[in-house]
Design a protein around this motif. Structure first.
Motif, PDB file in Angstrom:
ATOM      1  N   PRO A   1       0.914  -1.254   0.109  1.00 19.70           N
ATOM      2  CA  PRO A   1       0.156   0.100  -0.101  1.00 19.70           C
ATOM      3  C   PRO A   1       1.029   1.178   0.037  1.00 19.70           C
ATOM      4  O   PRO A   1       1.975   1.248   0.447  1.00 19.70           O
ATOM      5  CB  PRO A   1      -0.541   0.008   1.291  1.00 19.70           C
ATOM      6  CG  PRO A   1       0.166  -1.038   2.227  1.00 19.70           C
ATOM      7  CD  PRO A   1       0.990  -1.866   1.197  1.00 19.70           C
TER       8      PRO A   1
ATOM      9  N   GLU B   1       0.317   5.950   0.215  1.00 23.93           N
ATOM     10  CA  GLU B   1      -0.593   7.086  -0.137  1.00 23.93           C
ATOM     11  C   GLU B   1      -0.223   7.981  -1.077  1.00 23.93           C
ATOM     12  O   GLU B   1       0.745   8.390  -0.843  1.00 23.93           O
ATOM     13  CB  GLU B   1      -0.897   7.447   1.384  1.00 23.93           C
ATOM     14  CG  GLU B   1      -1.946   8.610   1.360  1.00 23.93           C
ATOM     15  CD  GLU B   1      -2.126   8.824   2.898  1.00 23.93           C
ATOM     16  OE1 GLU B   1      -2.526  10.001   3.166  1.00 23.93           O
ATOM     17  OE2 GLU B   1      -2.516   7.950   3.846  1.00 23.93           O
TER      18      GLU B   1
ATOM     19  N   THR C   1      -5.049   5.791  -1.113  1.00 21.72           N
ATOM     20  CA  THR C   1      -4.397   4.746  -0.844  1.00 21.72           C
ATOM     21  C   THR C   1      -4.304   3.764  -2.113  1.00 21.72           C
ATOM     22  O   THR C   1      -5.547   3.581  -2.568  1.00 21.72           O
ATOM     23  CB  THR C   1      -4.724   3.809   0.508  1.00 21.72           C
ATOM     24  OG1 THR C   1      -4.657   4.539   1.464  1.00 21.72           O
ATOM     25  CG2 THR C   1      -3.959   2.675   0.474  1.00 21.72           C
TER      26      THR C   1
ATOM     27  N   TYR D   1      -2.762   0.170  -4.155  1.00 22.29           N
ATOM     28  CA  TYR D   1      -2.094  -1.034  -3.820  1.00 22.29           C
ATOM     29  C   TYR D   1      -1.278  -1.596  -4.906  1.00 22.29           C
ATOM     30  O   TYR D   1      -1.805  -1.517  -6.129  1.00 22.29           O
ATOM     31  CB  TYR D   1      -3.057  -2.166  -3.225  1.00 22.29           C
ATOM     32  CG  TYR D   1      -3.952  -1.622  -2.099  1.00 22.29           C
ATOM     33  CD1 TYR D   1      -3.539  -1.877  -0.991  1.00 22.29           C
ATOM     34  CD2 TYR D   1      -5.215  -1.059  -2.302  1.00 22.29           C
ATOM     35  CE1 TYR D   1      -4.390  -1.555   0.188  1.00 22.29           C
ATOM     36  CE2 TYR D   1      -6.091  -0.598  -1.289  1.00 22.29           C
ATOM     37  CZ  TYR D   1      -5.594  -0.891   0.154  1.00 22.29           C
ATOM     38  OH  TYR D   1      -6.369  -0.546   0.908  1.00 22.29           O
TER      39      TYR D   1
END
Length: 348
Positions: free
Chosen positions: A295, A297, A302, A304
């Motif tokens: 993950p 940000e 967010t 992945y």
């Protein structure tokens, strides 16, 4: 990033008219171990003085497609990316760049797929700690797995001309990019003096600076990260030679080398805002190589990331990247990850 130290031996000049003179000076500085190399440029053969650094036309350009991959040029003053750099030289020497300059392999310049032309970026070789400012004036590279193509001179100063590639971090220098963009458009850069404009113009020519790369752990066990995947590189490849440069840069540069920590190469197959999409892709690529979902940000969202690896060498990464692209993931790319898993902005 801390400001680079300026050596007392900076701005030395050489009267040599043939070849490239390199004078190395080892020093131990208080607080950290550094090596300073004084790299001397030469004037063009025949006694002709080097011309002022080119600026070229300002260009962003429209989205374009090459080999099934779309690229979207745009202004991005927050751009920071890790990956693999390559270099180009004789084949393109003397030809026009994408923004109308004449490519000179003896000058410090680079090609990038999406940044405005011209832009100023800092390129750091994550394998030896060397970094320098570079003027981006061309489009490329279009080989899979590369994020920037350096001129031959830039590759020499960053220490990967013989090797051909290097793990690098590329970061836009906002203030200088804005200034050089204004100059290229015939505008007066706001709140910039003539002296500062000249500095911006000359910055990519043989000017080398160092950013400190913070020390960090190698792995949780204290051992270097190694790849568990078995990939066979091509049996043969182009042989890169290191003939001496025979023309240009007129001023000396100081290269500071500081310690670096380990970094690893991965193939990033994709990034998703929905975790299940990342999981589905990882499951599809499960048999290709060890993988993970990370993950991250970005501006409050967010994402992945699906990454395969780590890989020991660039040829391994190239092979795996082609296999991932063959599954339909045209946006897959090679990335470099710091040993502590930090993002590019934090350095390796």
């Amino acid at each position: 990033m801390p400001k680079p130290r300026k050596s007392a031996f900076g701005r030395l000049r050489t009267n040599s008219r043939l070849g490239l003179s390199v004078v190395a000076l080892g020093m131990l500085l208080a607080g950290c171990a550094e090596t300073q190399l004084a790299v001397h440029g030469v004037k063009r053969l025949g006694g002709v003085q080097s011309q002022p650094t080119q600026i070229g036309n300002y260009k962003i350009g429209n989205p374009y497609e090459i080999a099934g991959q779309w690229y979207y040029p745009a202004v991005d003053y927050e751009y920071s990316e890790t990956g693999i750099a390559s270099w180009y030289g004789p084949k393109f020497h003397g030809k026009k760049t994408a923004n109308g300059e004449v490519f000179d392999q003896y000058e410090i310049s680079a090609a990038h797929r999406t940044l405005p032309l011209p832009s100023i970026v800092r390129v750091t070789n994550l394998e030896n700690g060397k970094s320098l400012k570079v003027r981006v004036n061309d489009r490329g590279p279009f080989a899979h797995g590369r994020i920037i193509d350096m001129s031959r001179r830039a590759a020499q100063l960053l220490g990967f001309e013989k090797k051909g590639t290097a793990k690098v971090m590329v970061e836009v220098i906002e203030a200088e990019s804005r200034q050089i963009a204004a100059i290229a458009q015939g505008k007066a850069a706001p709140q910039v003096t003539v002296a500062e404009q000249n500095t911006v113009t000359a910055a990519p020519r043989d000017v080398v600076e160092t950013v400190r790369l913070d020390d960090g752990p190698i792995t949780e066990t204290g051992q270097p990260t190694t790849s568990q995947i078995k990939l066979t590189p091509p049996a043969s490849g182009p042989i890169l030679t290191s003939a001496p440069l025979e023309g240009t840069v007129e001023e000396a540069a100081i290269i500071n080398i500081e310690p670096v920590t380990n970094s690893a190469i991965y193939v990033q197959a994709g990034a998703f805002s929905i975790y299940d999409n990342a999981l589905n892709l990882r499951n599809r690529l499960y048999d290709l190589a060890p993988s993970k979902i990370e993950p991250i940000e970005v501006k409050g969202t967010t994402f992945y990331r699906v990454r395969l690896g780590p890989l020991n060498t660039v040829p391994e990464a190239d092979i795996l990247l082609e296999r991932v692209i063959a599954t339909g993931q045209n946006g897959a790319k090679v990335v470099v990850e710091c040993a502590d898993g930090g993002a590019a902005k934090s350095g390796c």
